[in-house]
Design a protein around this motif. Structure first.
Motif, short mmCIF file in Angstrom:
data_model
loop_
_atom_site.label_atom_id
_atom_site.label_comp_id
_atom_site.label_asym_id
_atom_site.label_seq_id
_atom_site.Cartn_x
_atom_site.Cartn_y
_atom_site.Cartn_z
N LEU A 110 0.89 -1.22 0.15
CA LEU A 110 -0.18 -0.08 -0.10
C LEU A 110 0.86 1.29 0.02
O LEU A 110 2.09 1.13 0.42
N ILE A 111 0.52 2.38 -0.54
CA ILE A 111 1.06 3.77 -0.45
C ILE A 111 1.16 4.06 1.03
O ILE A 111 0.61 3.91 1.71
N SER A 112 2.68 4.19 1.34
CA SER A 112 2.85 4.62 2.68
C SER A 112 4.20 5.51 2.79
O SER A 112 5.22 5.07 2.89
N ASP A 115 6.99 5.34 5.31
CA ASP A 115 7.84 3.87 5.11
C ASP A 115 8.66 4.25 3.70
O ASP A 115 9.15 3.34 3.43
N LYS A 117 7.19 4.54 0.84
CA LYS A 117 6.66 3.38 -0.22
C LYS A 117 5.75 4.33 -1.00
O LYS A 117 4.74 4.65 -0.67
N THR A 146 -7.41 1.28 6.63
CA THR A 146 -6.38 2.04 7.25
C THR A 146 -5.81 3.08 6.58
O THR A 146 -6.62 3.66 5.64
N GLU A 148 -3.16 3.94 5.29
CA GLU A 148 -2.38 3.42 3.98
C GLU A 148 -3.44 3.12 3.00
O GLU A 148 -3.29 3.41 1.81
N ALA A 151 -5.39 5.93 1.64
CA ALA A 151 -4.55 6.66 0.67
C ALA A 151 -4.49 6.06 -0.72
O ALA A 151 -4.68 6.67 -1.58
N THR A 152 -4.15 4.78 -0.82
CA THR A 152 -4.25 4.05 -1.92
C THR A 152 -5.30 4.12 -2.72
O THR A 152 -5.59 4.31 -3.82
#
Lengths: 198, 198
Positions: A110-112, A115, A117, A146, A148, A151-152
């Motif tokens: 997932l986009i994070s 991290d 990512k 969540t 992340e 956001a994704t």
């Protein structure tokens, strides 16, 4: 020195497994010692074979020993629906329901931003390419609720919606068999927000 | 078909481990897939090496990669005391206490007529030979307080006592940190029976 060296080494290896503490690792090592020579060989071969043969499908990025994977080549499945998930384990979870008969696309994460990512680390480019080339009419986002995940989903919806493809996200609410009284506030709010006419 | 064949096979192998259900086996298999090629090889090598090298010590019947085992050849240990246990795991348990510094003898089981396991299936003959040849002055029975355990202790004591060797059995009673109120009747009776003057 509690254990003879090769036994200590095997226990160490098993302790690296998720959720395996010293006691479980010890029990697993003793189990290995109790195995017949053939069974022990079957175990090491299964490990080696899985490591060698199981790769990502280059279409949907699910884990498979073949490319395209068993799901992608299954002509009995609906080619017009694709379910977008974060992880191969999520594919397994959906397959277990035996309800979903469409395609999958595994984002491999997932986009994070925290991290480091970004979207470029995920299989988003390949998803968009599939949406252009294949006859996909509907995309279902089966992404965890969540930070992340949200956001994704937001990022993906901005890319997919302009293409005029039907886009949905799985429902969040009270799990089956649970009790309203014990549900957390977020879940209750989500289940209220997602209410459906009956 | 949830899992691609080599992955399903690996999960099956892990499910054969004691206390490992389908979910844990799946998690373990995914852990293996996440390993680097070197780490996966280290795992299979540890399994193979343990299977090949770990045998019974021909003196005390504990598991070891050498014969006689590390404990039997350790000259710093007391050669006059031998602790008789049923299983190699019991040796580990005692070694963990770091209190006992004598020798061991692993019976490799207990007498159990119902399972067709007579004294000849255990390493009793070898224990008696050790008592004759070595300078052993004391034998401690560290055998579980079960029907099979009691039968084995009785059988052994009849063979060992005539040799004039000091014979004892570990104490049974209230475990440390426990509460009288919650102890079972058998344990309480045993702890009363085994009371010591203070």
């Amino acid at each position: 020195m509690f254990f003879t060296r090769p036994l200590a080494r095997l226990i160490e290896e098993f302790q690296k497994f998720p959720g395996v503490g010293p006691k479980s690792a010890q029990r697993m090592a003793f189990h290995v010692l109790d195995l017949s020579a053939e069974d022990a060989q079957a175990l090491t071969e299964a490990i080696t074979e899985a490591k060698e043969k199981v790769k990502h499908c280059n279409t949907c990025f699910h884990l498979s020993a073949q490319d395209p994977c068993e799901i992608c080549v299954d002509s009995r499945r609906d080619q017009q629906v694709v379910c977008v998930v974060a992880d191969p384990k999520d594919v397994i979870a959906f397959e277990r329901t035996r309800e979903y008969r469409g395609q999958y696309h595994v984002l491999t994460g997932l986009i994070s931003p925290l991290d480091g990512k970004g979207p470029d680390k995920l299989s988003i480019r390949q998803l968009l390419a599939r949406l252009q080339n294949e006859t996909i009419k509907e995309v279902i986002m089966a992404i965890n609720p969540t930070v992340e995940g949200d956001a994704t989903v937001l990022y993906l919806s901005q890319l997919i919606k302009p293409a005029g493809i039907k886009l949905s996200r799985i429902a969040f609410g009270l799990p089956m068999g649970s009790d309203l009284e014990y549900a957390d506030d977020m879940t209750l709010s989500k289940s209220l927000e997602g209410r459906r006419e009956i």
